[in-house]
Motif scaffolding. Structure first.
Motif, mmCIF file in Angstrom:
data_model
loop_
_atom_site.group_PDB
_atom_site.id
_atom_site.type_symbol
_atom_site.label_atom_id
_atom_site.label_comp_id
_atom_site.label_asym_id
_atom_site.label_seq_id
_atom_site.Cartn_x
_atom_site.Cartn_y
_atom_site.Cartn_z
ATOM 1 N N THR A 161 0.838 -1.187 0.000
ATOM 2 C CA THR A 161 0.000 0.000 0.000
ATOM 3 C C THR A 161 0.880 1.248 0.000
ATOM 4 O OG1 THR A 161 -0.089 0.056 2.419
ATOM 5 C CG2 THR A 161 -1.819 -1.199 1.285
ATOM 6 N N THR A 162 0.222 2.414 -0.038
ATOM 7 C CA THR A 162 0.918 3.697 0.061
ATOM 8 C C THR A 162 0.289 4.504 1.194
ATOM 9 O OG1 THR A 162 -0.566 4.839 -1.474
ATOM 10 C CG2 THR A 162 1.304 3.655 -2.431
ATOM 11 N N THR A 163 0.768 5.726 1.375
ATOM 12 C CA THR A 163 0.241 6.590 2.429
ATOM 13 C C THR A 163 -1.028 7.305 2.013
ATOM 14 O OG1 THR A 163 1.681 8.391 1.658
ATOM 15 C CG2 THR A 163 2.528 6.973 3.421
ATOM 16 N N ASN A 164 -1.437 7.173 0.766
ATOM 17 C CA ASN A 164 -2.656 7.845 0.298
ATOM 18 C C ASN A 164 -3.876 7.032 0.741
ATOM 19 O OD1 ASN A 164 -4.618 9.308 -0.982
ATOM 20 N ND2 ASN A 164 -3.777 9.072 -3.036
ATOM 21 N N PRO A 165 -4.772 7.614 1.563
ATOM 22 C CA PRO A 165 -5.942 6.843 2.018
ATOM 23 C C PRO A 165 -6.958 6.595 0.911
ATOM 24 C CG PRO A 165 -6.103 9.118 2.755
ATOM 25 C CD PRO A 165 -4.736 8.972 2.137
ATOM 26 N N PRO A 200 -3.040 4.082 -5.318
ATOM 27 C CA PRO A 200 -3.493 5.356 -4.751
ATOM 28 C C PRO A 200 -4.127 6.296 -5.769
ATOM 29 C CG PRO A 200 -1.128 5.412 -5.094
ATOM 30 C CD PRO A 200 -1.578 4.029 -5.479
ATOM 31 N N LEU A 239 3.914 10.913 -3.900
ATOM 32 C CA LEU A 239 4.095 10.161 -2.655
ATOM 33 C C LEU A 239 5.549 9.795 -2.398
ATOM 34 C CD1 LEU A 239 0.995 7.786 -2.913
ATOM 35 C CD2 LEU A 239 1.171 10.037 -1.825
ATOM 36 N N VAL A 241 7.581 7.585 -3.698
ATOM 37 C CA VAL A 241 7.835 6.154 -3.499
ATOM 38 C C VAL A 241 8.996 5.651 -4.345
ATOM 39 C CG1 VAL A 241 5.454 5.659 -2.835
ATOM 40 C CG2 VAL A 241 6.105 5.544 -5.243
ATOM 41 N N ASN A 244 12.064 5.473 -2.341
ATOM 42 C CA ASN A 244 11.826 4.896 -1.021
ATOM 43 C C ASN A 244 12.014 3.383 -1.097
ATOM 44 O OD1 ASN A 244 10.924 4.011 1.456
ATOM 45 N ND2 ASN A 244 8.854 4.850 1.256
ATOM 46 N N SER A 247 9.232 0.890 -0.074
ATOM 47 C CA SER A 247 7.996 0.790 -0.842
ATOM 48 C C SER A 247 8.212 -0.080 -2.060
ATOM 49 C CB SER A 247 7.521 2.191 -1.277
ATOM 50 O OG SER A 247 6.420 2.093 -2.168
#
Length: 258
Positions: A161-165, A200, A239, A241, A244, A247
């Protein structure tokens, strides 16, 4: 002190630029006798018909509801002596070496429960790859091929997943196992899910995937599957990624699927 240092460095750069600007341009080394950098020293006259290109239709992938196929990938499967091509809306077609097209598998069929998400330009049945042992009985890769598909079915929970809800769909890597690889249509059971990405944004979802075509049986690289994962979408990797290492997005993954 920091400002002075910055100014000193800039001054040195400007001085260096001036010195470089005063240097005469270097001339390329002379070519040996009989050689030239111009492959066509004498212009080709158009009326001579030196270059002729012939085009003929080899195969035609079917439209779906009057809309032309959204083809993404074409691969050769030498074990069963066929080509395969996908339509991003869900079908996977086989193409015989003499150009006959047949539906091999429809990922969007209700029996599989995948529900291909193919809205827009970048979502859908993204890619596929056949194991190099697909047509070799008694091997670990016999009958196995892999599909990379965007889906509106967001169960089970995603592996990455990512940090985007916010989210619109998942991208899943599926392993299919045909009972008879040379059969006209897929004759195996439901696919095995290898991993799932929670996307996301609606674009930049997936990428190309393939087995190393240069690896030979018995070598460490043989049977390893390379999978491109995009940065998840929007624009400019918002994001962050790509750089990162924690990720899976914005990476090329390598797995041993069997």
């Amino acid at each position: 002190m920091r400002l002075w240092t910055t100014r000193s460095i800039m001054a040195a750069l400007f001085m260096g630029s001036a010195v470089f600007a005063q240097q005469p341009p270097q001339q390329p080394a002379p070519l040996p006798p009989g050689q030239t950098i111009d492959p066509f020293p004498q212009p080709i006259e158009a009326r001579q018909g030196v270059i002729t290109v012939g085009v003929r239709e080899f195969a035609s992938v079917p439209d779906i509801e009057g809309v032309a196929a959204r083809m993404m990938n074409l691969v050769n499967e030498p074990g069963t002596k066929r080509l395969f091509v996908n339509d991003m809306r869900g079908p996977l077609y086989s193409v015989s070496y003499d150009g006959k097209v047949a539906l091999y598998l429809d990922i969007n069929a209700a029996a599989w429960g995948v529900s291909v998400q193919s809205m827009g330009r970048e979502r859908g049945f993204q890619n596929f790859a056949f194991h190099p042992q697909f047509g070799q009985a008694g091997t670990p890769g016999f009958g196995k091929f892999y599909t990379y598909t965007d889906t509106s079915n967001q169960t089970p929970a995603a592996d990455f997943t990512t940090t985007n809800p916010a989210t619109t769909h998942d991208t899943v890597m599926l392993e299919w196992t045909a009972k008879t690889p040379a059969a006209a249509t897929y004759d195996g059971g439901p696919p095995r899910e290898l991993f799932r990405l929670r996307q996301p944004f609606v674009n930049h979802n997936a990428g190309h995937m393939a087995f190393n075509p240069l690896a030979t049986p018995g070598t460490p690289e043989f049977g390893l599957h390379y999978i491109g994962v995009a940065d998840g979408g929007s624009g400019g990797d918002p994001l962050r990624v790509g750089q990162n290492l924690g990720s899976a997005f914005g990476k090329i993954l390598r797995i041993d699927p069997v």
